[in-house]
Enzyme design. Sequence first.
Site, mmCIF file in Angstrom:
data_model
loop_
_atom_site.group_PDB
_atom_site.id
_atom_site.type_symbol
_atom_site.label_atom_id
_atom_site.label_comp_id
_atom_site.label_asym_id
_atom_site.label_seq_id
_atom_site.Cartn_x
_atom_site.Cartn_y
_atom_site.Cartn_z
ATOM 1 N N ARG A 60 -1.591 -0.640 -7.861
ATOM 2 C CA ARG A 60 -0.716 -1.529 -7.089
ATOM 3 C C ARG A 60 -0.296 -2.723 -7.933
ATOM 4 N NH1 ARG A 60 -3.596 -0.356 -1.207
ATOM 5 N NH2 ARG A 60 -3.073 1.866 -1.295
ATOM 6 N N ARG A 74 -2.777 0.891 4.324
ATOM 7 C CA ARG A 74 -2.101 2.175 4.493
ATOM 8 C C ARG A 74 -2.911 3.158 5.355
ATOM 9 N NH1 ARG A 74 1.516 0.727 0.698
ATOM 10 N NH2 ARG A 74 1.016 0.669 -1.526
ATOM 11 N N GLU A 83 -3.742 19.337 6.310
ATOM 12 C CA GLU A 83 -2.578 18.801 5.597
ATOM 13 C C GLU A 83 -2.065 19.807 4.559
ATOM 14 O OE1 GLU A 83 -0.776 16.162 6.006
ATOM 15 O OE2 GLU A 83 -1.960 14.605 6.983
ATOM 16 N N LYS A 126 -4.144 12.844 0.569
ATOM 17 C CA LYS A 126 -4.158 11.527 -0.058
ATOM 18 C C LYS A 126 -4.952 10.577 0.823
ATOM 19 C CE LYS A 126 -1.274 7.902 -1.932
ATOM 20 N NZ LYS A 126 0.081 7.470 -2.243
ATOM 21 N N TYR A 146 -4.045 9.146 -16.734
ATOM 22 C CA TYR A 146 -3.423 8.160 -17.621
ATOM 23 C C TYR A 146 -3.874 8.350 -19.068
ATOM 24 C CZ TYR A 146 -2.152 6.126 -13.165
ATOM 25 O OH TYR A 146 -1.642 5.951 -11.905
ATOM 26 N N SER A 190 -5.838 5.271 -10.764
ATOM 27 C CA SER A 190 -5.959 4.046 -11.552
ATOM 28 C C SER A 190 -7.355 3.443 -11.523
ATOM 29 C CB SER A 190 -4.935 3.031 -11.062
ATOM 30 O OG SER A 190 -5.117 2.761 -9.676
ATOM 31 N N LYS A 249 -6.053 13.625 -3.980
ATOM 32 C CA LYS A 249 -6.049 12.304 -4.603
ATOM 33 C C LYS A 249 -6.836 11.327 -3.761
ATOM 34 C CE LYS A 249 -2.677 8.784 -5.569
ATOM 35 N NZ LYS A 249 -1.361 8.331 -5.289
#
Length: 333
Positions: A213, A225, A241, A203, A321, A282, A256
């Site tokens: 957000r 972040r 990871e 990520k 989405y 998004s 992602k």
Amino acid sequence: MSRYADAGFPQARPRRLRRTPAMRRLVAQTRLDPAELILPMFVKEGIGEPQPVPSMPGVVQHTRDSLRKAAHEATAAGVGGLILFGIPQAKDERGSAADDPDGIVQQALRDLTADLGDATVLMADLCLDEYTSHGHCGVLTPGGEVDNDATLERYASIAVAQADAGAQVVGPSGMMDGQVAAIRRALDGAGHTETAVLAYSVKYSSAFYGPFREAAECAPRFGDRSSYQQDPANAGEALREVRLDLAEGADMVMVKPGLAYLDIVRRVADEVDVPVAAYQVSGEYAMVEAAAANGWLDRDRAIMETLISFRRAGAQLILTYWATEVARRLSES
Ligand code: PBG
């Protein structure tokens, strides 16, 4: 007649296999299937009507009732799974609503389990940013850093609450070290040995999460972040990871965002033997919708082209989405 044809030139004519729609369909190497699509859904506590998300035209924050309806429609369209994000009424420093048995996602999971049973795969995003007053994905040290190990205890508890409420898959998305192991141990300890973990293994710290957000009301109140999410400059640590998460017991892994990281999707897909998911986030959704609203690109073609690119890059599952719309379009064609 052209002198080239006379000479039997060119010898190879790849265009032969592109001539008709039927020929192209016959030789297509990659296909999309509704069963491989996962629909991310937002459910908000304490609202009377679904609330549109301005930066994501067509996406809403659901009420419990409108969520049930949309989940039913997605399932009827053949969408393979649903992943829930909750927006609680009250937030605090430790994100207490996240593992409250009566928290909004737990209520929604019970609703959808009652409605749909095994007709879909019910998943829950597992993170704290929607639930904390500061908007970070974990609890903070007194100095204001995200405290990795204290956060793991919270994640473990959230995993059990979500599984108790009916989640068949939990998706830890907070990028804490050891999160998969902590969750796996907690689930097994609570008797949820059959609950699967879809790890957001890779990520990146991405500008493409902007509209989310707004949708999830989780923009960090300070800082960003980047101390826990990955640097877009790096590929090697993505593989690391993934390996760590598999060693910790991940059942599926995710990359992602999607479109800007298709090289990573390919490398992960080549490396592992578990299902690889890619999240069309998004910002990717918003870019296409905004350009289409301006008449700058063909919306439907752009959507299908991005999704087939994910599959071509090696993603077996796609979070999008547009899942319900695309599933319907695929069944019609
Ligand atoms: C964190 C989470 C985020 C997204 C999914 N899970 C946001 C973030 O890390 O800031 C982003 C999804 C999207 O942009 O569509 N709980």
